[in-house]
Design a protein around this motif. Structure first.
Motif, short mmCIF file in Angstrom:
data_model
loop_
_atom_site.label_atom_id
_atom_site.label_comp_id
_atom_site.label_asym_id
_atom_site.label_seq_id
_atom_site.Cartn_x
_atom_site.Cartn_y
_atom_site.Cartn_z
N LYS A 445 30.70 -6.17 -10.19
CA LYS A 445 30.23 -6.13 -11.47
C LYS A 445 31.01 -4.79 -12.56
O LYS A 445 31.41 -4.42 -13.36
CB LYS A 445 28.83 -4.62 -11.11
CG LYS A 445 27.83 -3.95 -12.26
CD LYS A 445 27.24 -3.18 -11.47
CE LYS A 445 26.46 -2.19 -12.70
NZ LYS A 445 24.54 -1.33 -12.66
N GLN A 446 31.84 -4.05 -10.58
CA GLN A 446 32.91 -3.39 -11.36
C GLN A 446 34.10 -3.96 -12.30
O GLN A 446 34.96 -3.82 -13.05
CB GLN A 446 33.71 -2.55 -10.94
CG GLN A 446 32.85 -0.97 -9.40
CD GLN A 446 33.67 -0.73 -8.87
OE1 GLN A 446 35.45 -0.73 -8.98
NE2 GLN A 446 33.14 -0.37 -8.23
N ARG A 447 34.80 -5.01 -12.04
CA ARG A 447 36.04 -6.17 -12.30
C ARG A 447 34.91 -6.37 -13.99
O ARG A 447 35.94 -6.41 -14.78
CB ARG A 447 35.56 -7.44 -11.30
CG ARG A 447 36.64 -8.09 -12.39
CD ARG A 447 37.44 -9.48 -11.15
NE ARG A 447 35.98 -9.91 -10.94
CZ ARG A 447 36.47 -11.46 -10.52
NH1 ARG A 447 37.90 -11.72 -9.27
NH2 ARG A 447 34.90 -11.97 -10.62
N VAL A 467 44.08 -2.60 -11.85
CA VAL A 467 42.58 -1.71 -11.22
C VAL A 467 42.52 -3.15 -11.07
O VAL A 467 41.83 -3.65 -10.35
CB VAL A 467 41.76 -0.90 -12.20
CG1 VAL A 467 40.44 -1.50 -12.04
CG2 VAL A 467 42.28 -0.04 -12.46
N LEU A 468 42.09 -4.63 -12.35
CA LEU A 468 42.02 -5.65 -11.90
C LEU A 468 42.65 -5.98 -10.94
O LEU A 468 41.62 -7.36 -10.42
CB LEU A 468 42.10 -6.67 -13.06
CG LEU A 468 41.21 -6.06 -14.88
CD1 LEU A 468 41.26 -7.15 -15.73
CD2 LEU A 468 39.57 -6.26 -13.85
N ALA A 469 43.31 -6.21 -11.04
CA ALA A 469 44.24 -6.55 -9.30
C ALA A 469 44.10 -6.53 -8.24
O ALA A 469 43.50 -7.24 -7.28
CB ALA A 469 45.56 -6.59 -9.88
N ARG A 470 43.87 -4.75 -8.70
CA ARG A 470 42.89 -4.12 -7.15
C ARG A 470 41.50 -4.97 -6.91
O ARG A 470 41.80 -5.53 -5.46
CB ARG A 470 42.94 -3.17 -6.63
CG ARG A 470 42.45 -2.63 -6.11
CD ARG A 470 42.78 -1.29 -5.91
NE ARG A 470 44.01 -1.15 -4.98
CZ ARG A 470 44.44 0.38 -4.47
NH1 ARG A 470 44.24 1.10 -4.75
NH2 ARG A 470 45.66 0.32 -4.10
N LEU A 471 40.45 -4.99 -7.38
CA LEU A 471 39.48 -5.91 -7.60
C LEU A 471 39.80 -7.13 -6.95
O LEU A 471 38.55 -7.15 -6.83
CB LEU A 471 39.04 -5.67 -8.98
CG LEU A 471 38.74 -3.83 -8.88
CD1 LEU A 471 37.80 -3.49 -10.86
CD2 LEU A 471 37.26 -3.38 -8.68
N ALA A 472 39.95 -7.71 -8.03
CA ALA A 472 40.31 -9.06 -7.76
C ALA A 472 40.72 -9.42 -6.13
O ALA A 472 40.27 -10.62 -5.25
CB ALA A 472 41.78 -10.08 -8.57
N ARG A 476 38.52 -10.99 -3.55
CA ARG A 476 38.67 -12.35 -2.44
C ARG A 476 38.75 -12.33 -1.21
O ARG A 476 37.61 -12.43 -0.48
CB ARG A 476 40.39 -12.84 -2.54
CG ARG A 476 40.48 -13.46 -4.20
CD ARG A 476 41.59 -13.67 -4.40
NE ARG A 476 42.33 -12.71 -4.15
CZ ARG A 476 43.37 -12.34 -4.63
NH1 ARG A 476 42.91 -12.72 -6.56
NH2 ARG A 476 44.45 -11.83 -4.88
N THR A 477 39.07 -10.68 -0.62
CA THR A 477 38.91 -10.23 1.11
C THR A 477 37.23 -10.42 0.98
O THR A 477 36.86 -11.20 2.61
CB THR A 477 39.41 -9.09 1.07
OG1 THR A 477 41.24 -9.05 0.66
CG2 THR A 477 39.76 -8.94 2.96
#
Length: 553
Positions: A445-447, A467-472, A476-477
């Motif tokens: 939802k945040q992404r 921010v998007l890179a960290r959320l991604a 994935r994890t």
């Protein structure tokens, strides 16, 4: 909790996690986690050592936990869990650290999965104990950020959640860590090539036939002959050159009660590795080729003791004739297959059979011991093809025991089905929910919200990239963790809700998995004296052992 130790096969290398002894003692007396913490922040003590040089005693691990518990008190924190990877490197990308992976997952969710013990950070004696690779430090940092955790290195606290410090020191440039690792690898490769071209002595553990390293008096390892072992090494080479099979050589070495360099029994692979190694005639392989002199094209002869043709009767030509008969995809000892050479004709993997994972040989071997080696499936050929495929013991020091595949599989299949009918028919599957469902949904939802914010034009793409890179990464994890959880639950519930119709719909691998869950082993006894090996199948010669820990609860 995890624990990879195996009492039956002790090893220096293991990973495990457990409740801190002080908290466990409090628990045993009826106390609660909250009562023991008394407002202190709960931390994981992570300990790791690359090489356990004290015979697997894990002394280094225990010392790290001791320091971590003491330093945690300086920050009004308390160690509640111990996670440890013993004798495992953190600098090799392909080496998995189970305790580190589980620690990151538990930090992400803020509690240990089985016990429910809360965790709000990690403490280690130094950051190199926790990570050495960029991917690991990002994974660790993401877990701390999601779980509102801190990291304490020795006695220094780094509060990642509040952004006061960053644990990415030394990895500010995302490619810097990888670049340094690549440089180190290149230096190692270059040094190995230089030493090979100069004919320097091999490194590594002692090889059979040569003396090991010594400090007093000083002696390089693998440089001087071990005159007690050397005749056996030459004997193995001559036997193979004369056409003796690897299995035959192995059997003769074990019958002679000659130990390997590590004081164990010989296996076919160990014999093959030693005989095909060019070190015994003075050569060395680098990048799939024999190291040769650039001017003459002849092999570089190393500065260690090696076979002499006049004295030992074997030479480089002997080795070449042996290697010509080696049948494997990449030959052995790193040699490349020549262009245009035919592929191996023999199968490289054992054909899958239903019972090959549980059958054990019950014959007395050459040492008057129960062999207990695994039986493997073999394709019937020649005049015996009419009897069908067969299971056979392949131990070089056993005369071998065999049974036809079809009757063995049919008998064990019926025993397994009867056991499942009796113990698991009518039971219900009990799938435990995954603990990260809400967290994963929240991150997704945040992404979507961040992507919508960037698409509206209110923010530049570059502003939200990190921010998007960290959320991604976090998504994935968690998706991988969810997949692992579902697979573990599938295996745990494999026998629940049992009915015979399921067996017919299963593939071979799944059937083997079911059999492995209910059987520990099936010992195949020898056919009695006076009974023909072509006699009808006798099921009483199969001694079945059932798993005692298989329950329906």
């Amino acid at each position: 909790m995890i624990d990879s130790r195996n009492p039956a096969r002790p090893s220096k290398t293991f990973s495990r996690s457990y409740v801190a002894p002080a908290l466990q003692a409090w628990w045993d007396e009826g106390g609660t986690v909250e009562g023991w913490l008394r407002g202190r922040r709960p931390l994981i003590s992570y300990a790791r050592i690359s090489a356990d040089r004290l015979d697997g005693d894990a002394v280094g691990i225990r010392r790290q936990h001791k320091h971590n518990a003491r330093n945690a008190e300086l920050h009004h924190c308390a160690v509640v869990l111990h996670y440890e990877d013993n004798n495992i490197s953190a600098g090799k990308p392909k080496v998995e650290r189970p305790a580190f992976i589980q620690m990151c997952r538990d930090l992400t969710h803020g509690r240990e999965e089985e016990t429910g013990v809360p965790v709000r950070g990690c403490i280690a004696v130094e950051r190199e104990r926790v990570w050495r690779l960029p991917d690991d430090v990002m994974r660790f940092q993401d877990a701390l950020a999601l779980g509102d955790g801190i990291f304490i290195e020795d006695a220094t606290a780094l509060d990642l959640a509040d952004g006061v410090e960053t644990i990415l020191a030394g990895f500010l440039d995302p490619g810097a860590g990888r670049a340094e690792g690549t440089k180190a690898h290149r230096r190692t490769v270059r040094s190995a090539a230089d030493r090979a071209e100069e004919g320097k002595v091999y490194g590594g553990p002692r090889r059979f036939g040569w003396l090991g390293a010594s400090r007093d008096p000083f002696r390089l390892g693998n440089k001087h002959k071990d005159y007690a072992e050397w005749p056996y090494l030459i004997g193995m080479i001559k036997m193979r050159s004369a056409g003796c099979s690897w299995r035959g050589i192995t059997a003769r070495m074990n019958k002679a009660k000659v130990s390997t360099a590590r004081r164990g029994r010989w296996t076919e692979q160990a014999v093959k590795a030693l005989v095909t190694n060019p070190a015994w005639w003075g050569g060395r392989i680098l990048d799939g080729e024999i190291v040769a002199d650039a001017a003459t094209g002849k092999p570089v002869i190393g500065e260690w003791d090696h076979a002499d043709e006049q004295q030992d009767g074997v030479s480089y030509e002997t080795w070449k004739s042996i290697m010509a008969g080696v049948n494997a995809g990449r030959l052995h000892r790193g040699m490349r297959r020549e262009m245009g050479a035919p592929p191996p004709t023999a199968p490289l993997r054992t054909r899958p059979y239903l019972s090959s994972g549980v059958l054990r040989c019950g014959r007395l071997n050459d040492f008057d011991e129960i062999c207990n080696s695994k039986l493997t499936g073999n394709k019937a050929s020649g005049r015996n093809a009419k009897y069908g495929d067969y299971y056979r013991c392949g131990d070089p020091n056993c005369k071998g025991i065999g049974r036809r595949v079809a009757p063995v599989d049919a008998h064990l299949e019926e025993l397994t089905l009867a056991y499942l009918d009796r113990h698991f028919f009518g039971t219900k599957a009990d799938t435990a929910p995954w603990r990260g469902t809400e967290l994963l949904a929240g991150l997704r939802k945040q992404r979507r919200a961040v992507e919508a914010f960037a698409a509206s034009g209110e923010a530049e793409g570059s502003d939200v990239h990190n921010v998007l890179a960290r959320l991604a990464r976090n998504i994935r994890t968690l998706e991988q963790e969810e997949s692992d959880h579902l697979e573990a639950e599938r295996k745990r519930n494999l026998l629940r809700g049992w009915h015979r119709e399921r067996w017919g719909a299963m593939g071979l691998e799944e059937k083997r998995e079911v059999i492995a869950q209910v059987l520990t082993s099936v010992v195949v006894l020898p056919i009695p004296e006076g009974v023909s090996d072509k006699a009808p199948f006798d099921p009483t010669l199969l001694r079945v052992s059932w798993r005692e820990d298989v329950t329906t609860t």
